[in-house]
Design an enzyme around this catalytic site. Structure first.
Site: not given
Ligand code: ZN
Length: 316
Positions: A95, A97, A114, A171, A191
């Site tokens: 995926q 972001h 993240e 990632h 995704r």
């Molecule tokens: Zn993630």
């Protein structure tokens, strides 16, 4: 009275989840496929509840909205961070972001940068961290050809490793890994590949190929370089300081007095036991506890044998 705000939070079942949130951390879990504990969260998809003291029973989003003085009068319209513990009993989807600009425009929420502190990892466990395409055209070709071997960068991991995952980074967390994740408060995931898995209804989860190609960075991700400082009673490791957050590992052995140098801190106990004393009141600490040290907590003392991850927002 200034006090730490201990939190009780929500579990999220996932196709890739397991039972280690119960086995390792003693939490109540709804099923044997529990993937995420949203340990410190004001995100609408799973808000934490204050368990103690004057604000007992407050949801964190409401507390943040109505008592901004506890958060240094922060200008961020939403509580900006989210701390999770993940149990990857199987691979998460591959995926990416979006960043704040793309997410606000397309999803109406923050983007998601993240980072992961690896709590435990089975022998041979791996993550996907980045990809090998040299251009957007090559990226599209390899995704459309489903040439995952060529495209995806796999890295072996072990307990104690740390990975900074900026928005735009390809990632996936691999099978057999537990992590503590500190992230922007966002639930937007695009995704790229989901291992052709079916859920228990025989459905594949949705992919988001075009949005992924839009937001994926070209070039290898740059991980942070953690730096440690050992003092009497504490070893502090700065895991990352980014435009969004700073994350620290605190290892306490004995006792240490600390002072609030930022508006507020999010703290998670990953191992050991002990206590925190604030204004002569002592609160027990154990593995699996999560709490906020709000602005009115100016100083505190930790005692015991404790491994903790602490974080605070940067620049928001
Ligand atoms: Zn993630």
């Amino acid at each position: 009275m200034a006090e730490p705000l201990f939190l009780q939070s929500q579990m999220h079942e996932k196709i890739w989840g397991g039972n280690r949130l119960k086995k390792e951390f003693g939490y109540d879990i709804p099923s044997e496929t529990t993937g995420e504990y949203w340990a410190i969260s004001a995100h609408p998809n799973g808000v934490s509840l204050v368990k103690n003291g004057l604000y007992k029973g407050f949801l964190l989003d409401k507390l943040y909205a109505e008592h901004r003085e506890l958060f240094g009068q922060s200008k961020s319209p939403v509580f900006p961070l989210l701390t999770k513990i993940l149990d990857a009993n199987d691979w998460l989807s591959v995926q990416v972001h979006p960043d704040d600009q793309y997410a606000l425009e397309h999803e109406g929420e923050l983007g998601k940068t993240e980072c992961w502190y690896v709590i435990s990892a089975e022998e041979g466990a791996e993550i996907i961290y980045g990809h090998n395409a040299q251009s957007k055209a090559e990226l599209r070709d390899l995704i459309e050809a489903e040439d995952w071997e060529q495209l995806l960068t796999r890295i072996p991991v072990k307990a104690g490793d740390f990975f900074y995952v900026p928005s735009g980074t390809m990632h996936a967390i691999g099978k057999g890994i537990m992590i503590l994740e500190t992230q922007q408060s966002s639930d937007t995931t695009y995704r790229v590949y989901d291992f052709d898995r079916m859920d228990d209804q025989g459905q594949k989860r949705e992919l988001h190929i075009e949005a992924s190609i839009d937001v994926l960075n070209i070039g290898a991700p740059a991980n942070s370089s953690p730096a440690s400082l050992a003092l009497e009673g504490i070893k502090t490791t700065l895991l990352v300081s980014s435009p969004f957050f700073a994350v620290y590992k605190w290892e306490i052995d004995g006792s240490v007095k600390m002072q609030q140098t930022v508006p507020y801190l999010l703290v998670s106990v990953l191992d050991g036991s002990g206590s925190i004393t604030v204004d002569e009141a002592s609160y027990p600490l154990k593995k699996g506890d999560h709490f906020i040290l709000p602005s009115d907590v100016k100083a505190w003392e930790f005692t015991g044998n404790l491994t903790m991850i602490a974080s605070h927002p940067n620049g928001h």
